[in-house]
Write a protein that holds these residues in place. Sequence first.
Motif, PDB file in Angstrom:
ATOM      1  N   SER A  60      35.375  51.093  45.060  1.00 43.89           N
ATOM      2  CA  SER A  60      36.830  51.197  44.965  1.00 43.89           C
ATOM      3  C   SER A  60      37.528  50.702  46.232  1.00 43.89           C
ATOM      4  N   LEU A  61      38.603  49.935  46.025  1.00 43.53           N
ATOM      5  CA  LEU A  61      39.455  49.476  47.114  1.00 43.53           C
ATOM      6  C   LEU A  61      40.915  49.695  46.724  1.00 43.53           C
ATOM      7  N   PRO A  62      41.817  49.818  47.698  1.00 40.21           N
ATOM      8  CA  PRO A  62      43.244  49.837  47.376  1.00 40.21           C
ATOM      9  C   PRO A  62      43.618  48.562  46.614  1.00 40.21           C
ATOM     10  N   PHE A  67      42.896  42.852  45.174  1.00 37.86           N
ATOM     11  CA  PHE A  67      43.506  41.569  44.806  1.00 37.86           C
ATOM     12  C   PHE A  67      43.117  40.494  45.819  1.00 37.86           C
ATOM     13  N   GLY A  68      43.099  40.863  47.088  1.00 34.93           N
ATOM     14  CA  GLY A  68      42.713  39.918  48.129  1.00 34.93           C
ATOM     15  C   GLY A  68      41.263  39.476  48.004  1.00 34.93           C
ATOM     16  N   VAL A  69      40.390  40.396  47.616  1.00 37.68           N
ATOM     17  CA  VAL A  69      38.979  40.033  47.392  1.00 37.68           C
ATOM     18  C   VAL A  69      38.872  39.043  46.238  1.00 37.68           C
ATOM     19  N   THR A 120      46.082  42.130  36.790  1.00 32.90           N
ATOM     20  CA  THR A 120      44.984  43.057  36.552  1.00 32.90           C
ATOM     21  C   THR A 120      44.884  44.137  37.625  1.00 32.90           C
ATOM     22  N   PHE A 121      45.034  43.750  38.891  1.00 32.98           N
ATOM     23  CA  PHE A 121      44.796  44.693  39.985  1.00 32.98           C
ATOM     24  C   PHE A 121      46.076  45.304  40.555  1.00 32.98           C
ATOM     25  N   LEU A 122      47.188  44.575  40.523  1.00 34.66           N
ATOM     26  CA  LEU A 122      48.430  45.085  41.102  1.00 34.66           C
ATOM     27  C   LEU A 122      49.341  45.719  40.067  1.00 34.66           C
TER      28      LEU A 122
END
Length: 286
Positions: A60-62, A67-69, A120-122
């Motif tokens: 898990s990441l913020p 998104f940056g990954v 998807t992520f934000l």
Amino acid sequence: MLLEVGLPLSLAFIMFSLGFGLTFADFGRVLTMPRAVLTGVVLQVAAIPAVAYLLLQVMSLPPALAFGVMILSFCPGGVTSNILTKLGGGSVALSITLTAVVSLLSVLTVPFLVGWAGKTFLKETAPEIDVMSIGLAMFAITAVPVLLGLLGRRFSGAKADAAERMISRAAMVLFVLIVAAAIATNWALIVENITVLGPVLIALNVVLLILGVAVARLLGLSGAEGICISVEMGVQNATLGITVAGLVAQVAGIPEYALPSALYGITMYLVTIPGLFVLRALFSKG
């Protein structure tokens, strides 16, 4: 203002240096080693984002860092991948061809993949992502400089090799400065998130190195081709990742989305260089 102008110009020069190291024969090699080139292209364009996505489901990441990954995973191989391929005993000719083909292809793939990843992520916090605008910007600062470098090499004659060495050194200095600026700008965020972001980036790098050489050998490619594909997967164009993050965020300076690319610009060498010697010992025969 300096970063807003200097970052795209620096990337354009780095891509020019990439193009200057190419010849038209490097693109023609697609026809002479189609299986190796197709394997490398598919793995870079499809497998790297897939691996990154799956890792982010487990680790898990913020949302902004996740998104940056994903932005990082959409980028083509780095400008130093050819050097590392040679160091690892891989096929340099294949490495040059893959770097060229995927770098040009990324003008089409990256904008659409970034649009998908943002939603998807934000989710509701995602900025408005203009896919067409990002595509045009990428064409201007990546594809055009590569083509100009390619033409410059073509008409440089006997001075081409000496000019390439100087241009490559300048590009490397710019790469280091960009990564250093991104890290300095986001130092507080790095300190705050290093314990969660670092393991994700290292795990991504390790999985990509192993996957590249394993798939290549499974498909019957040579050890040298497998090493090459492994390096091309593990070494990403971190400068492009930082630039795309800036295009998405549309803010002054270097945004949080760029942090994974900036940090990966360092960790990929710490993981890939020793990993190469292990892979070379295990898989370089054949």
